[in-house]
Design a protein around this motif. Structure first.
Motif, mmCIF file in Angstrom:
data_model
loop_
_atom_site.group_PDB
_atom_site.id
_atom_site.type_symbol
_atom_site.label_atom_id
_atom_site.label_comp_id
_atom_site.label_asym_id
_atom_site.label_seq_id
_atom_site.Cartn_x
_atom_site.Cartn_y
_atom_site.Cartn_z
ATOM 1 N N ARG A 6 -44.588 90.549 40.033
ATOM 2 C CA ARG A 6 -44.368 89.849 38.765
ATOM 3 C C ARG A 6 -45.518 90.005 37.779
ATOM 4 N NH1 ARG A 6 -44.832 83.412 40.391
ATOM 5 N NH2 ARG A 6 -46.998 83.445 41.100
ATOM 6 N N ASP A 33 -35.119 89.048 37.452
ATOM 7 C CA ASP A 33 -35.127 88.025 36.406
ATOM 8 C C ASP A 33 -34.303 88.377 35.179
ATOM 9 O OD1 ASP A 33 -36.862 90.053 35.827
ATOM 10 O OD2 ASP A 33 -38.566 88.801 35.334
ATOM 11 N N ALA A 37 -35.334 86.277 40.730
ATOM 12 C CA ALA A 37 -34.716 85.000 40.371
ATOM 13 C C ALA A 37 -34.125 84.333 41.607
ATOM 14 C CB ALA A 37 -33.641 85.207 39.313
ATOM 15 N N TRP A 63 -37.959 79.243 45.011
ATOM 16 C CA TRP A 63 -36.856 80.119 44.633
ATOM 17 C C TRP A 63 -36.085 80.646 45.834
ATOM 18 C CZ3 TRP A 63 -36.932 85.143 46.420
ATOM 19 C CH2 TRP A 63 -38.150 85.561 46.960
ATOM 20 N N SER A 71 -39.923 89.644 38.337
ATOM 21 C CA SER A 71 -39.888 88.620 39.366
ATOM 22 C C SER A 71 -38.467 88.497 39.891
ATOM 23 C CB SER A 71 -40.381 87.276 38.824
ATOM 24 O OG SER A 71 -39.583 86.855 37.739
#
Length: 562
Positions: free
Chosen positions: A272, A334, A322, A485, A320
């Protein structure tokens, strides 16, 4: 298999007597290289090489960019500089087309040179010529890839500078009021409300040379992903399916990428921010095996990144995850991209814990910073710097900042450093005249308008509070796993660390017919390694070890599912 006629194709050996040619034909390695394959990488061990057929490109990473230094054609040699000057290869030698190269090991070269002194004389002559060229390249002032204009206390500017540093991109930073801005910034000077503004110089695809900044793209307050794309960094996956998807590009993730790619697995790393993780912010790691003089976190990450890429791993930055589907092992990025993974390795590491202290949120990025990288030191020149923490990261940063700052103060809540810091760091800190340690103390407030100016420190022994001038404050108070997450099927402890192996069984979260592998989570085929995994050991070396071990278990899982 090499023959005497093959050896004679190398100019250096063309006039050798038959016995020496026979010796070389029997002892030398016969390398058949595909296009893009290295005869020897940058940093490789000493040996002498000769090009029998094909073409070899000499490349070197300079300021994060691969630059072509030259070529070796049939009949020519390389390796004369390492042999003559007793050093590793300063560049890599890669086949630009299918090529055949012979490699003469050091002991065999010296045997031939002893019997035929003219060989050693010619090698030495070539080495002196080529070392001069290398010295000329090293003496050149490198052209910055990026020029950035922004104020010192602008948090957006600070984040962009950090991103460039972590990705090994050379840049020049100027403030809007810099007196030489007009001579260095092409075009009209940007105003304060436009900053940060960046110019990204294009790269000549043939040579790796940085072109003029005036010809580059102009970016105003870009997001990190937009900047990454302008720099040519990979931000999108190629195919939609991989043998293993590694989430996180710290030491554990990069180690998994190196071993996965080297063993033929189609490997993708999703990072990320920038490769290196939390270890990438360490100014110096003194106790990592193989680096007797220590190594900075960003240098270690850079070497691992280049190694992983050379072996074929794909590295996505500024991306990143999700969410992930544990049943199908689909990874949702993402911006909506979906990747199918046969296996998943969680290597997300941890994030610095934040302090709820008056003034910290207001001044975050404006003098108050969580963690630190090697490049932060230059911004502390002549300042009084404070660090909060008593671990190795804080100790390493204190020693590094001591070379730049007027004074460095470690603010420690405990009554000793011995419980949390390695002895070698404690001893080095004690020898630094401009480093002091405040025990049983804590920062209770930060003050400043545009940027940090002062902090209040409470001495817990007498409950007294004193104000101190402070140019920069760096916080190292531990870290937490950010795993909210993850789906509920991936078992974690109450602090978010991923359970693996026996811990999964003890928690009653394993439903498989076999026992889970050592680094396997509660979801078969999903593994965890490094700091995100529940383990009492949090070290760079252990993270690298677990990353390589994870690939061994990935292979076992793939074999059983076939």
């Amino acid at each position: 298999m090499l023959t005497i006629e093959d050896i004679r194709k190398i100019q250096l050996f063309a006039e050798l007597a038959a016995p020496e040619l026979e010796r070389l034909a029997k002892a030398s390695a016969d390398l058949h290289l595909a296009a893009g394959e290295f005869a020897v990488p940058e940093g490789g061990d000493r040996a002498l090489y000769g090009v029998i057929s094909g073409k070899i490109q000499v490349v070197k990473m300079i300021d994060g960019i691969e630059k072509t230094l030259g070529w070796r054609n049939p009949g020519q040699i390389f390796g004369e500089v390492p042999i003559t000057f007793g050093m590793a290869f300063v560049g890599g030698y890669r086949a630009s087309e299918p090529s055949r190269v012979l490699r003469v090991e050091l002991k065999d070269y010296y045997a031939v040179a002893s019997a035929s002194p003219s060989v050693a004389q010619e090698v030495g002559k070539l080495a002196r010529e080529r070392i001069g060229g290398l010295q000329g390249i090293a003496a050149e002032r490198p052209k910055p890839r990026v020029s950035i204009v922004g104020t010192r206390w602008d948090s957006a500017c600070a984040e962009l500078r950090k991103f460039l540093t972590r990705n090994q991109i050379s840049f020049e930073w100027m403030t809007p009021d810099a007196p030489d801005l007009g001579s260095k910034w092409p075009g009209p000077a940007p105003s304060d409300d436009q900053c940060p503004v960046l110019r990204v110089a294009p790269i000549n695809p043939g040579s790796g040379e940085v072109q003029s900044l005036a010809d580059g793209a102009l970016l105003a307050r870009p997001a990190a992903r937009d900047l990454a794309r302008a720099l040519g960094l990979q931000t999108s996956p190629g195919p939609t399916e991989y043998d293993t998807v590694i989430i996180g590009g710290g030491p554990a993730g990069l180690a998994a990428a190196v071993y996965g790619a080297s063993e033929g697995l189609h490997t993708l790393v999703v990072e990320r921010e920038a490769p290196g993780g939390q270890a990438g912010t360490s100014s110096r790691i003194e106790n990592y095996l193989g680096f007797p003089n220590g190594v900075s976190g960003d240098e270690l990450a850079h070497r691992a990144l280049q190694q992983a890429k050379r072996l074929g791993a794909e590295i996505l930055v500024t991306r990143s995850v999700a969410r992930m589907d544990p049943s199908s092992r689909q990874v949702h990025l993402d911006d909506g991209d979906v990747i199918r993974a046969r296996t998943i390795i969680l290597a997300t590491g941890v994030s610095w814990r934040r302090l709820a202290v008056d003034g910290f949120e207001k001044l975050a990025g404006k003098g108050v910073q969580y963690g630190a990288s090697r490049s932060d030191a230059s911004g502390t020149h002549g300042l009084d710097v404070h660090l909060i923490g008593a671990g190795n990261s804080a100790g390493q940063a204190a020693l590094h900042f001591a070379n730049h700052a007027r004074s460095v103060t470690l603010v420690v809540r405990g009554d000793s450093l011995d419980k949390s810091m390695s002895r070698y760091l404690i001893e080095q800190i004690a020898k630094q005249d401009n480093v002091k340690v405040l025990l049983q103390s804590e920062v209770v407030a930060a003050h400043g308008e545009a940027g940090l100016a002062a902090i209040d420190i409470r001495d817990n022994r007498g409950a007294t509070v004193s104000r101190h001038d402070c140019g920069s404050l760096f916080v190292f108070i531990g870290a937490d796993a950010e795993t909210d997450w993850l789906p509920a099927e991936v078992a974690r402890d109450d602090r978010g660390y991923v359970l693996t192996g026996d811990d999964v069984v003890k928690a009653g979260r394993w439903a498989g017919r076999r026992d889970p592998y050592l680094l396997e989570s509660s979801v078969p085929g999903v593994f965890a390694c490094g700091d995100v995994r529940l383990s009492p050991v949090k070290r760079v070396a252990s993270a690298v070890g677990e990353g390589s071990m994870a690939i061994a278990f990935v292979h076992k899982y793939l074999q059983e599912t076939r």
